[in-house]
Enzyme design. Structure first.
Site, short mmCIF file in Angstrom:
data_model
loop_
_atom_site.label_atom_id
_atom_site.label_comp_id
_atom_site.label_asym_id
_atom_site.label_seq_id
_atom_site.Cartn_x
_atom_site.Cartn_y
_atom_site.Cartn_z
N HIS A 54 38.27 63.51 38.00
CA HIS A 54 38.87 63.99 36.75
C HIS A 54 37.78 64.22 35.72
O HIS A 54 36.63 63.88 35.95
CB HIS A 54 39.97 63.05 36.25
CG HIS A 54 39.50 61.69 35.80
ND1 HIS A 54 38.92 60.78 36.65
CD2 HIS A 54 39.52 61.09 34.58
CE1 HIS A 54 38.63 59.67 35.97
NE2 HIS A 54 38.98 59.84 34.72
N HIS A 56 36.93 63.11 32.69
CA HIS A 56 36.38 62.17 31.70
C HIS A 56 34.87 62.05 31.84
O HIS A 56 34.33 62.07 32.95
CB HIS A 56 37.05 60.80 31.83
CG HIS A 56 38.42 60.77 31.23
ND1 HIS A 56 39.35 59.82 31.56
CD2 HIS A 56 39.02 61.58 30.32
CE1 HIS A 56 40.48 60.03 30.87
NE2 HIS A 56 40.30 61.10 30.12
N ASP A 58 32.76 59.68 31.64
CA ASP A 58 32.17 58.64 32.48
C ASP A 58 32.37 58.93 33.98
O ASP A 58 32.06 58.08 34.82
CB ASP A 58 32.73 57.25 32.12
CG ASP A 58 34.22 57.13 32.34
OD1 ASP A 58 34.97 58.05 31.97
OD2 ASP A 58 34.66 56.10 32.90
N HIS A 59 32.82 60.15 34.29
CA HIS A 59 32.94 60.57 35.70
C HIS A 59 32.18 61.87 36.00
O HIS A 59 31.90 62.15 37.15
CB HIS A 59 34.42 60.71 36.09
CG HIS A 59 35.17 59.42 35.95
ND1 HIS A 59 35.55 58.66 37.03
CD2 HIS A 59 35.54 58.72 34.85
CE1 HIS A 59 36.14 57.55 36.60
NE2 HIS A 59 36.15 57.57 35.28
N HIS A 113 46.85 59.29 34.82
CA HIS A 113 45.74 58.91 33.94
C HIS A 113 45.33 60.15 33.15
O HIS A 113 45.21 60.12 31.92
CB HIS A 113 44.59 58.37 34.78
CG HIS A 113 43.35 58.05 34.01
ND1 HIS A 113 43.28 57.04 33.07
CD2 HIS A 113 42.11 58.61 34.04
CE1 HIS A 113 42.06 57.00 32.56
NE2 HIS A 113 41.33 57.94 33.13
N ASP A 137 40.16 56.84 38.40
CA ASP A 137 40.83 55.92 37.47
C ASP A 137 42.34 55.91 37.68
O ASP A 137 43.09 55.64 36.74
CB ASP A 137 40.54 56.33 36.02
CG ASP A 137 39.09 56.08 35.61
OD1 ASP A 137 38.33 55.47 36.39
OD2 ASP A 137 38.72 56.52 34.51
N HIS A 175 35.78 51.72 38.47
CA HIS A 175 35.36 50.71 37.49
C HIS A 175 35.48 49.29 38.05
O HIS A 175 36.37 49.03 38.87
CB HIS A 175 36.23 50.79 36.22
CG HIS A 175 36.03 52.02 35.40
ND1 HIS A 175 35.07 52.10 34.41
CD2 HIS A 175 36.66 53.22 35.43
CE1 HIS A 175 35.14 53.31 33.85
NE2 HIS A 175 36.09 54.01 34.45
FE FE Z 1 36.72 56.08 33.88
ZN ZN Z 2 39.12 58.24 33.16
#
Ligand code: FE
Ligand code: ZN
Length: 258
Positions: A54, A56, A58-59, A113, A137, A175
């Protein structure tokens, strides 16, 4: 295919898939490029794929730098994420396939999410014996992702698809949230002895600084409250007899918990 777990940012995991027969690698959700580049250098492997779950940051934060270093890399993501994933070239839907070396991932559309979230599932082969699920996530060890762009109904549908996979599937979530997730789980499913046992195990893992990812899907089915909306004990806790409402109320309690 070997899966190498890399640490990134504060609590993210990046997964590097390595095929040593062809000396190629693919990376799932590169939060940042540096740890990936270091590992690729150590393996002397060529990066051929970036598999994003996805959009985001942090990905996908490492996408651009990795593309600069490996101009022939292919960047995969969900169709619904069009325009949100840096460098995306392939737009995947539920049932799409992604080939890597001699393994092929099945794409599972899992909105909730985010509205575009996908998971990559590599079914077991003779060598591996276990399947590998890269679920970003959506499903966490002992928990699930927050609903930023989706509804409880969507998330229950998505988790239902993941729950249908075999028990011996390795769950590679993005995570290290497991301890906190299980602390919460005990507040809504306190009589679950499998959960109590798992909490003790995870606590000792974490006290030694060890990772709790991957987990096993069979264990998630027994202990993760976000896969257990049909359990009478959980329904009783949140005063509901309806699965989606049970899920939504547990999710609501978790939002307040942390
Ligand atoms: Fe994340
Ligand atoms: Zn995420």
């Amino acid at each position: 295919m070997q899966v190498i777990r890399l640490h990134a940012l504060s609590d993210n995991y990046i997964f590097l898939l390595h095929d040593d027969t062809h000396n190629i690698a693919a990376v799932v959700d590169p939060a940042e490029a540096e740890p990936v580049l270091q590992e690729l250098a150590a393996l002397k492997a060529e990066l051929v794929g970036i598999l994003n779950t996805h959009h985001h940051h942090d990905h996908v934060g490492g996408n651009q730098q990795l593309m600069q270093q490996f101009p022939h890399v292919t960047v995969y993501g969900g169709e619904e994420d069009r325009g949100r994933i840096p460098g995306q070239q392939v737009f995947l839907q539920d049932g799409s396939r992604v080939q890597f070396g001699d393994r092929t991932a099945e794409v599972i559309f899992v909105p909730g999410h985010t509205r575009a979230h996908i998971a990559y599932y590599f079914p077991p082969n003779q060598v591996s014996g276990t399947g590998d699920l890269f679920c970003g996530d959506t499903l966490f060890a002992g928990g699930c992702g927050r609903l930023f762009e989706g509804t409880p109904t969507q998330m229950v549908d998505s988790l239902t698809k993941l729950r249908a996979l075999p028990d011996n599937t390795l769950v590679w979530c993005a995570h290290e949230y497991t301890l906190k997730n299980l602390q919460f789980a005990l507040t809504v499913d306190s009589d679950n002895t499998d959960l109590q046992r798992r909490y003790d195990e995870v606590k000792s893992y974490r006290s030694r600084g060890e990772a709790t990812v991957p987990s096993l899907l069979g264990v998630e089915k027994l202990t993760n409250p976000f896969l257990r909306w049909e359990q009478p004990s959980l329904q009783l806790t949140v005063n509901s007899n309806e699965p989606v409402q049970t899920f939504a109320r547990i999710r609501g309690l978790k939002d307040k918990f942390s």
